[in-house]
Design a protein around this motif. Structure first.
Motif, PDB file in Angstrom:
ATOM      1  N   ALA A  82       0.828  -1.206   0.000  1.00 17.55           N
ATOM      2  CA  ALA A  82       0.000   0.000   0.000  1.00 17.55           C
ATOM      3  C   ALA A  82       0.870   1.267   0.000  1.00 17.55           C
ATOM      4  CB  ALA A  82      -0.933  -0.006   1.208  1.00 17.55           C
ATOM      5  N   THR A  83       1.964   1.242   0.750  1.00 19.02           N
ATOM      6  CA  THR A  83       2.888   2.382   0.728  1.00 19.02           C
ATOM      7  C   THR A  83       3.485   2.568  -0.657  1.00 19.02           C
ATOM      8  OG1 THR A  83       3.413   1.980   3.061  1.00 19.02           O
ATOM      9  CG2 THR A  83       4.937   3.360   1.811  1.00 19.02           C
ATOM     10  N   TRP A  84       3.846   1.470  -1.299  1.00 19.64           N
ATOM     11  CA  TRP A  84       4.373   1.547  -2.670  1.00 19.64           C
ATOM     12  C   TRP A  84       3.337   2.131  -3.622  1.00 19.64           C
ATOM     13  CZ3 TRP A  84       2.345  -0.979  -6.918  1.00 19.64           C
ATOM     14  CH2 TRP A  84       3.100  -0.914  -8.100  1.00 19.64           C
ATOM     15  N   TYR A  85       2.078   1.719  -3.479  1.00 22.33           N
ATOM     16  CA  TYR A  85       1.028   2.169  -4.409  1.00 22.33           C
ATOM     17  C   TYR A  85       0.779   3.668  -4.266  1.00 22.33           C
ATOM     18  CZ  TYR A  85      -3.429   2.251  -6.913  1.00 22.33           C
ATOM     19  OH  TYR A  85      -4.434   2.528  -7.809  1.00 22.33           O
ATOM     20  N   PHE A  86       0.698   4.163  -3.043  1.00 23.48           N
ATOM     21  CA  PHE A  86       0.333   5.558  -2.814  1.00 23.48           C
ATOM     22  C   PHE A  86       1.552   6.472  -2.708  1.00 23.48           C
ATOM     23  CE2 PHE A  86      -3.508   3.389  -1.168  1.00 23.48           C
ATOM     24  CZ  PHE A  86      -4.426   3.970  -2.026  1.00 23.48           C
ATOM     25  N   THR A  87       2.682   6.033  -3.207  1.00 18.62           N
ATOM     26  CA  THR A  87       3.867   6.886  -3.326  1.00 18.62           C
ATOM     27  C   THR A  87       4.084   7.190  -4.798  1.00 18.62           C
ATOM     28  OG1 THR A  87       4.876   5.868  -1.367  1.00 18.62           O
ATOM     29  CG2 THR A  87       6.330   7.085  -2.855  1.00 18.62           C
ATOM     30  N   ARG A  88       3.966   8.459  -5.169  1.00 19.84           N
ATOM     31  CA  ARG A  88       4.058   8.819  -6.578  1.00 19.84           C
ATOM     32  C   ARG A  88       5.482   8.632  -7.101  1.00 19.84           C
ATOM     33  NH1 ARG A  88      -0.727  11.036  -7.945  1.00 19.84           N
ATOM     34  NH2 ARG A  88      -1.918  12.139  -6.350  1.00 19.84           N
ATOM     35  N   TYR A 284      -4.944  10.370 -10.204  1.00 24.03           N
ATOM     36  CA  TYR A 284      -4.876   9.003  -9.690  1.00 24.03           C
ATOM     37  C   TYR A 284      -3.448   8.676  -9.263  1.00 24.03           C
ATOM     38  CZ  TYR A 284      -9.496   8.093 -11.695  1.00 24.03           C
ATOM     39  OH  TYR A 284     -10.828   8.116 -11.992  1.00 24.03           O
ATOM     40  N   TYR A 285      -3.353   7.751  -8.325  1.00 25.48           N
ATOM     41  CA  TYR A 285      -2.057   7.204  -7.951  1.00 25.48           C
ATOM     42  C   TYR A 285      -1.672   6.014  -8.825  1.00 25.48           C
ATOM     43  CZ  TYR A 285      -1.822   9.955  -3.651  1.00 25.48           C
ATOM     44  OH  TYR A 285      -1.747  10.979  -2.752  1.00 25.48           O
ATOM     45  N   MET A 286      -2.646   5.419  -9.476  1.00 25.42           N
ATOM     46  CA  MET A 286      -2.403   4.215 -10.263  1.00 25.42           C
ATOM     47  C   MET A 286      -1.561   4.523 -11.487  1.00 25.42           C
ATOM     48  SD  MET A 286      -6.148   3.753 -11.981  1.00 25.42           S
ATOM     49  CE  MET A 286      -7.001   4.166 -10.471  1.00 25.42           C
ATOM     50  N   SER A 287      -0.966   3.485 -12.067  1.00 30.23           N
ATOM     51  CA  SER A 287      -0.185   3.631 -13.283  1.00 30.23           C
ATOM     52  C   SER A 287      -1.118   3.784 -14.478  1.00 30.23           C
ATOM     53  CB  SER A 287       0.724   2.421 -13.481  1.00 30.23           C
ATOM     54  OG  SER A 287      -0.065   1.249 -13.600  1.00 30.23           O
ATOM     55  N   LYS A 288      -0.554   4.162 -15.615  1.00 38.72           N
ATOM     56  CA  LYS A 288      -1.363   4.377 -16.812  1.00 38.72           C
ATOM     57  C   LYS A 288      -1.984   3.077 -17.309  1.00 38.72           C
ATOM     58  CE  LYS A 288       1.134   8.465 -18.406  1.00 38.72           C
ATOM     59  NZ  LYS A 288       1.897   9.083 -19.530  1.00 38.72           N
ATOM     60  N   ALA A 300      -7.850  11.528 -17.919  1.00 35.57           N
ATOM     61  CA  ALA A 300      -6.837  11.445 -16.873  1.00 35.57           C
ATOM     62  C   ALA A 300      -5.442  11.320 -17.469  1.00 35.57           C
ATOM     63  CB  ALA A 300      -7.135  10.257 -15.957  1.00 35.57           C
ATOM     64  N   MET A 301      -5.318  10.505 -18.542  1.00 38.32           N
ATOM     65  CA  MET A 301      -4.013  10.366 -19.188  1.00 38.32           C
ATOM     66  C   MET A 301      -3.568  11.688 -19.809  1.00 38.32           C
ATOM     67  SD  MET A 301      -4.127   6.633 -20.998  1.00 38.32           S
ATOM     68  CE  MET A 301      -4.180   5.135 -20.021  1.00 38.32           C
ATOM     69  N   ASN A 302      -4.508  12.415 -20.408  1.00 38.81           N
ATOM     70  CA  ASN A 302      -4.157  13.712 -20.977  1.00 38.81           C
ATOM     71  C   ASN A 302      -3.755  14.696 -19.893  1.00 38.81           C
ATOM     72  OD1 ASN A 302      -4.719  12.816 -23.566  1.00 38.81           O
ATOM     73  ND2 ASN A 302      -6.876  13.404 -23.440  1.00 38.81           N
ATOM     74  N   ALA A 303      -4.423  14.597 -18.747  1.00 37.08           N
ATOM     75  CA  ALA A 303      -4.072  15.498 -17.647  1.00 37.08           C
ATOM     76  C   ALA A 303      -2.690  15.191 -17.108  1.00 37.08           C
ATOM     77  CB  ALA A 303      -5.103  15.390 -16.528  1.00 37.08           C
ATOM     78  N   GLN A 304      -2.294  13.907 -17.150  1.00 36.50           N
ATOM     79  CA  GLN A 304      -0.974  13.551 -16.643  1.00 36.50           C
ATOM     80  C   GLN A 304       0.132  13.981 -17.581  1.00 36.50           C
ATOM     81  OE1 GLN A 304      -0.281   9.615 -15.360  1.00 36.50           O
ATOM     82  NE2 GLN A 304      -1.707   9.718 -13.639  1.00 36.50           N
TER      83      GLN A 304
END
Length: 321
Positions: A82-88, A284-288, A300-304
């Motif tokens: 969970a720490t890995w997931y929510f660390t950008r 989002y914290y998730m990957s593309k 969301a991808m365009n925003a990133q």
């Protein structure tokens, strides 16, 4: 996080210590009681009521400790993932495995005790029911035996459901730090709201992990056949092969549980990410690659592709993590 792969070794050693202690106390309990004469040169120990209760308590303690150790492993894995997931920025992770173990020891041992107590209680009831079935095997009719078998089946299903909810409750505890009951309720709510995704992930994921275990066992047996094919003096080749295959399956199962817990943790983090963020004003914290499962993924991808993610406003989950 390569340290996660060493977690099953520590868990296995802890379980072996618990089993050894259980066996040692079993010897003490079985050899306690009143020395009773049977016939010439034959004596036995007749346990009293206290010794019988001590035997069941020893069994329950063993079940509870085993589930507690497994729960600690789940909590450490869930906290680190969970720490890995929510660390950008993944370069700023530090030591998530050690930090998760620190949080477990300082904050969450009570939650693991409660979750393991519930599972161990159901397991003890199943064992007592199995003893009752054996005792009444030749003393009851088919209807009573059928009812007992149905009860045993229901308890088995209930135990598996309880284990699944408890494991997901540990994940919620690792994310938010709340108590066991509240985390279990939140995990159940997420699983119900994402029931279709849960079905797909569990069916496909469990099937792939089962194929992995089978592949490891088959590879071990094939290598063993090649090694023992021309071994002189060996009459029964399949005996060591069966033992090696059985041992290999348990070893593979211990390490595959790390990937199974990682899948469940990432899935719940994904669900929380979808509920807390929209991918535009709150990135989002998730990957593309995971964004293909979310609505407004293209936006969301365009925003990133615009401002860096590191400058995005913090969300509720990141603050709590």
């Amino acid at each position: 996080m390569p340290l996660l792969l060493f977690e099953p070794i520590l868990t296995l050693l802890s379980l072996l210590m618990v089993i050894v202690c259980w066996f040692y106390f079993c010897l003490w309990v079985q050899s306690s009681g009143y020395l009773t004469y049977i016939r010439e040169q034959f004596f036995t120990y007749q346990p009293d009521t206290a010794m019988k209760i001590a035997g069941f308590w020893n069994l329950f303690s063993m079940l509870w400790m085993c589930q507690f150790i497994i729960g600690c492993q789940h909590m450490v894995l869930a906290g680190a993932i969970a720490t890995w997931y929510f660390t950008r920025n993944k370069n700023n992770l530090g030591n998530p495995v050690l930090y998760s173990f620190y949080n477990l020891v300082k904050y969450h041992l009570g939650s693991v005790c409660l979750g393991s107590l519930l599972v161990a209680s159901v397991q003890l009831i199943r064992i007592l029911l199995a003893i009752l079935q054996k005792y009444l095997r030749n003393k009851t009719g088919k209807c009573a035996r059928c009812i007992l078998s149905c009860c045993q089946c229901c308890l088995y299903c209930f135990e598996n459901i309880l284990k699944y909810i408890t494991r997901n409750a540990y994940i919620e505890i690792a994310m938010y730090g709340k108590n066991f009951c509240e985390s279990g309720r939140q995990a159940f709510k997420l699983l119900v709201n994402n029931s279709l995704r849960v079905t797909v992930i569990n069916s496909v994921g469990d099937f792939v992990l089962l194929l992995t275990k089978i592949l490891v066992v088959v590879a071990t047996v094939l290598i063993g056949i090649q090694m023992l094919e021309y071994k002189e003096g060996l009459q029964y080749v399949w005996i060591p092969l069966v033992l090696a295959g059985t041992f290999t399956y348990f070893v593979a199962h211990c390490f595959i549980t790390v990937y199974e817990m990682a899948i469940d943790t990432i899935f719940l983090c994904f669900c929380e990410d979808c509920e807390q963020n929209d991918g535009i004003s709150r990135p989002y914290y998730m990957s593309k690659s995971l964004m293909s499962f979310v609505e407004n993924s293209k936006k969301a991808m365009n925003a990133q592709t615009g401002p860096p993610i590191q400058n995005a406003p913090p969300t509720t989950i990141s603050d709590k993590v």
